[in-house]
Design an enzyme around this catalytic site. Structure first.
Site, PDB file in Angstrom:
ATOM      1  N   SER A 254       0.844  -1.196   0.000  1.00 12.04           N
ATOM      2  CA  SER A 254       0.000   0.000   0.000  1.00 12.04           C
ATOM      3  C   SER A 254       0.876   1.242   0.000  1.00 12.04           C
ATOM      4  O   SER A 254       2.035   1.202   0.412  1.00 12.04           O
ATOM      5  CB  SER A 254      -0.867   0.025   1.269  1.00 12.04           C
ATOM      6  OG  SER A 254      -0.049   0.344   2.394  1.00 12.04           O
ATOM      7  N   ASP A 255       0.308   2.339  -0.457  1.00  8.35           N
ATOM      8  CA  ASP A 255       0.985   3.604  -0.200  1.00  8.35           C
ATOM      9  C   ASP A 255       0.907   3.816   1.312  1.00  8.35           C
ATOM     10  O   ASP A 255       0.153   3.129   2.020  1.00  8.35           O
ATOM     11  CB  ASP A 255       0.302   4.742  -0.985  1.00  8.35           C
ATOM     12  CG  ASP A 255       1.241   5.934  -1.141  1.00  8.35           C
ATOM     13  OD1 ASP A 255       1.056   6.721  -2.083  1.00  8.35           O
ATOM     14  OD2 ASP A 255       2.181   6.066  -0.321  1.00  8.35           O
ATOM     15  N   TRP A 256       1.680   4.726   1.782  1.00  7.83           N
ATOM     16  CA  TRP A 256       1.827   4.874   3.245  1.00  7.83           C
ATOM     17  C   TRP A 256       0.532   5.412   3.851  1.00  7.83           C
ATOM     18  O   TRP A 256       0.154   6.573   3.622  1.00  7.83           O
ATOM     19  CB  TRP A 256       3.016   5.779   3.516  1.00  7.83           C
ATOM     20  CG  TRP A 256       4.314   5.041   3.660  1.00  7.83           C
ATOM     21  CD1 TRP A 256       5.237   5.188   4.663  1.00  7.83           C
ATOM     22  CD2 TRP A 256       4.846   4.023   2.805  1.00  7.83           C
ATOM     23  NE1 TRP A 256       6.313   4.363   4.465  1.00  7.83           N
ATOM     24  CE2 TRP A 256       6.094   3.605   3.344  1.00  7.83           C
ATOM     25  CE3 TRP A 256       4.395   3.390   1.639  1.00  7.83           C
ATOM     26  CZ2 TRP A 256       6.877   2.615   2.761  1.00  7.83           C
ATOM     27  CZ3 TRP A 256       5.180   2.400   1.064  1.00  7.83           C
ATOM     28  CH2 TRP A 256       6.390   2.026   1.602  1.00  7.83           C
ATOM     29  N   GLY A 257      -0.156   4.544   4.552  1.00  3.79           N
ATOM     30  CA  GLY A 257      -1.435   4.924   5.150  1.00  3.79           C
ATOM     31  C   GLY A 257      -2.596   4.782   4.198  1.00  3.79           C
ATOM     32  O   GLY A 257      -3.691   5.265   4.463  1.00  3.79           O
ATOM     33  N   ALA A 258      -2.394   4.104   3.080  1.00  2.00           N
ATOM     34  CA  ALA A 258      -3.472   3.981   2.087  1.00  2.00           C
ATOM     35  C   ALA A 258      -4.259   2.690   2.267  1.00  2.00           C
ATOM     36  O   ALA A 258      -5.138   2.377   1.463  1.00  2.00           O
ATOM     37  CB  ALA A 258      -2.887   4.034   0.680  1.00  2.00           C
TER      38      ALA A 258
END
Ligand code: GLC
Length: 707
Positions: A264-268
């Site tokens: 995932s993207d960071w925090g996605a």
């Protein structure tokens, strides 16, 4: 004696073979003869349930214990090293020791070379530094197609506005990175085409448009065996990208056949979406963790672990420990020189009337205008930015080229001359208005202007701030026959150029990286003949494509961006509406000239002779476009773009030299995504073949019968 030595060597070899064989029997995953996926599966089968789950989430970000941007714990029992991820798409971002890595040209800049070898060198140069910093994943390249001219991250993306350009160039970038024992990461999958409200905007895109306009760069990454992808913050058709079964599982893993892993993207991450196609949560474990994963079927966990390990086996991470530490200083003169060459190959000559460029190196009285010549902006902002140790200002590069002592504006001395060659250099920060007419003090003005952008927000407009447009306009009005006006601009994407008519020459180097000074100076003085081409269209005015708020909510923070334009953005829009842009997709001049012969079309192969008809060596990017006129295809019988890029190659030629450029079109080049059969179908019919120097400078035409 000799016999004894030979015998003992033979015995050692036998022992080594026995050990190796016994090892490979005990650790089959260490058998390099097996393919990476089988090695990954063999290793996965040795792992405990906890060890498997422990690979599916992050352990922290840029902390003392976990110093990289993304970290996954090692499994020493099985010689699995920790996974060490770092940004970004234009080099290793080291916030703790800025300047310890090279600030490379950005993705869009490298793409402006339209040269596969340049992308390979870019990937290799960056990958080498990630390895030397102890990392084993580079969070790049960025490959999103530039749908929105003001998108804050266009500078990071190597596709420009065309899916085919991205499909081709991404492969060399990934091959370069992964040749350095570093796993590459194609991002951001998918339709992360704006930064405004990126964390919740729904990008609403129909299936055929996704497959023909936005997936191709990711397909190119898959064909280059990219080890990982990153799902994006946004939603696609109202479902978050990192839990979107349609785009992740159905499209990416099943239809495109991606067998690497998705982080995932960071925090996605929004849920424990392992069965929707997300394999690993980054940077932490809010949803993917030892407890939550117990609720998921073992086969799903096993599949994700195999996907993760496959890429690491493929690039050699599991075969050779990387002893390097993040504290290393890994930049060097050699690395800087590679970055300079990339910037030189990517510099675009947009205009050059009366052969104002290249400049002579004697008896030159030059005024260098603009702070960008002294304290240049060379990169975009956000997670991808890399702060260079130092940037040699173009002002100094110009002084060096002319044999004039370097001017340091902070000392107050703004003009210096050489007693040897009649050269003089004057610095003007742009605040003083130029004279009404050219004075005897100088015969050429070189103006430097810049604008930049960053992750997290879109650009408010396509103009240059801080009065740069104004002073450029003012200098453009200075009259005097022998007085030349040259402009160098550094930008994160498309810009407006209202002052262009007042300039004799215009050079563009996008976000050129730390070696900008010498690179642009070599082009200004003809040491390098520019050969870059525009990877995206430069418009005449703001929102020239007339995108509505529904299509692009812009800074209004809207919840929806609906791609009602389908194929028709960038040069496809300009062709459809018969509008001539300021500077066209694929445009870029040279200090020499080229002629094109007649097209020869034999089956799927297109050939054309190219000749250097000028006086100096130079390179031309021959571009091939395909159109199908009024023909309509498939279930949705959609209007076809007038032409679409389906081939390009850069050729270096000496004066008078000729070469035959040859392209062979594949089925995929001539197909549409059939939303009924969920596969590619051939556009059977007559294809218009156009070959030329840009999308609006077609030199040769022909027709191909597609069957
Ligand atoms: C950022 C970016 C992504 C980057 C990641 C780690 O938000 O969107 O490109 O790799 O987080 O910094």
């Amino acid at each position: 004696m000799k016999t004894i030595i030979l015998l003992s060597v033979a015995v050692c070899l036998v022992i080594a073979t026995v050990i190796a064989e016994s090892n490979s029997k005990q650790q089959p995953w260490m058998n390099k003869k097996l393919d990476p996926k089988n090695r990954a599966r063999a290793l996965m089968n040795q792992m405990t349930a906890e060890e498997k789950k422990g690979m599916l989430y992050g352990y922290g970000c840029q902390s003392k214990e976990w110093p990289y941007v993304g970290n996954v714990a090692a499994i020493p029992r099985l010689n699995i090293p920790s996974l060490k991820y770092n940004d970004g798409p234009q080099g290793f971002r080291d916030d703790a020791i800025p300047g310890s890595t090279t600030a490379w040209p950005s993705g869009l800049t490298a793409a402006a070379s339209w040269q596969r070898e340049t992308l390979q060198a870019w990937g290799e140069g960056m990958g080498k530094e990630f390895y030397l910093k102890g990392a084993n994943v580079q969070l790049g390249p960025g490959v999103c197609v530039a749908r929105i001219p003001r998108n804050g991250r266009n500078f990071e993306y190597l596709s420009g506005e065309d899916p085919f350009l991205g499909y081709v160039l991404v492969q060399d970038a990934i091959n370069g990175i992964q040749s350095q024992q570093v796993v590459a990461n194609a991002k951001h999958y998918v339709n992360n085409n704006q930064e405004t409200n990126r964390g919740s905007v729904s990008e609403n895109v129909d299936e055929r448009t996704r497959f023909e306009m936005y997936y191709p760069p990711f397909v190119g990454a898959i064909e280059a065996n990219v080890g990982s992808m990153m799902c994006s913050y946004n939603k696609i058709n109202h479902v978050y990208s990192c839990e979107n079964n349609g785009t992740l599982m159905t499209d990416l893993k099943v239809r495109m056949g991606f067998d690497g892993y998705v982080m995932s993207d960071w925090g996605a991450t929004h849920s424990l979406s392992i069965e929707q196609g997300l394999d690993q949560e980054m940077p932490s474990n809010n949803f993917f963790n030892q407890t939550s994963l117990d609720s998921k079927p073992q086969h799903a966990i096993d599949d994700s672990v195999v996907r993760i390990l496959t890429g690491f086996f493929a690039v050699g991470v599991m075969d050779k420990p990387n002893p390097n530490q993040i504290s290393s200083n890994v930049t060097s003169i050699e690395q800087n020189d590679i970055a300079q060459k990339i910037s030189e190959n990517s510099t675009i000559l947009l205009k050059n009337v009366n052969e104002a460029l290249p400049l002579q190196k004697t008896n030159l009285k030059v005024v260098v205008v603009g702070a960008q010549s002294w304290q240049p902006v060379v990169h975009g902002g956000g997670s991808g930015q890399v702060v260079p140790a130092w940037v040699k200002p173009p002002l100094w590069s110009i002084c060096d080229m002319l044999g004039v002592d370097r001017i340091d504006p902070s000392t107050g001395t703004l003009s210096k001359c050489s007693s040897d060659n009649g050269n003089c250099v004057t610095y003007n920060d742009g605040s003083q208005n130029p004279p009404g007419t050219a004075s005897k003090d100088y015969n050429v003005a070189i103006l430097f202007i810049q604008t930049s952008s960053s992750e997290g927000s879109d650009r408010p407009n396509l103009s240059f701030a801080n009065g740069q447009d104004q002073y450029t306009t003012n200098w453009g009005q200075v009259k005097g026959n022998s007085f030349r006006k040259v402009l160098v601009m550094s930008t994160p994407g498309a810009v407006l150029t209202p002052w262009a008519d007042g300039m004799d020459s215009i050079l563009l180097n996008f976000m050129p990286g730390q070696a900008m000074g010498d690179a642009i100076t070599n082009v200004l003085f003809g040491e390098v003949n520019p050969s870059g081409k525009l990877p995206l269209t430069f418009p005449n005015k703001e929102n020239e494509q007339e995108m509505t708020v529904a299509q692009y909510p812009g800074l209004q923070n809207g919840e929806n961006a609906t791609y009602s334009e389908g194929f028709f953005f960038g040069y496809r829009w300009y062709d459809k509406h018969k509008v001539t842009p300021k500077f066209s997709f694929g445009h870029g001049l040279s200090y020499t000239t080229f002629s094109y012969g007649k097209l020869s079309i034999d089956g799927r192969t297109v050939s054309v002779d190219l000749t250097n008809t000028g006086k100096v060596d130079g390179a031309e990017v021959v571009q091939l476009y395909v159109g199908f006129g009024d023909q309509k295809f498939g279930p949705d019988q959609r209007e076809e773009p007038v032409k679409q890029l389906k081939g390009f190659e850069k050729y270096y030629l000496s004066p008078g030299e000729s070469i035959t450029a040859t392209f062979t079109l594949t089925d995929r080049d001539l197909s549409y995504w059939n939303v009924d059969s969920k596969s590619w179908s051939l556009k059977v019919g007559k294809a218009d073949i156009s070959v030329g120097s840009s999308s609006s400078d077609i030199r040769s035409n022909g027709v191909m019968n597609v069957q």
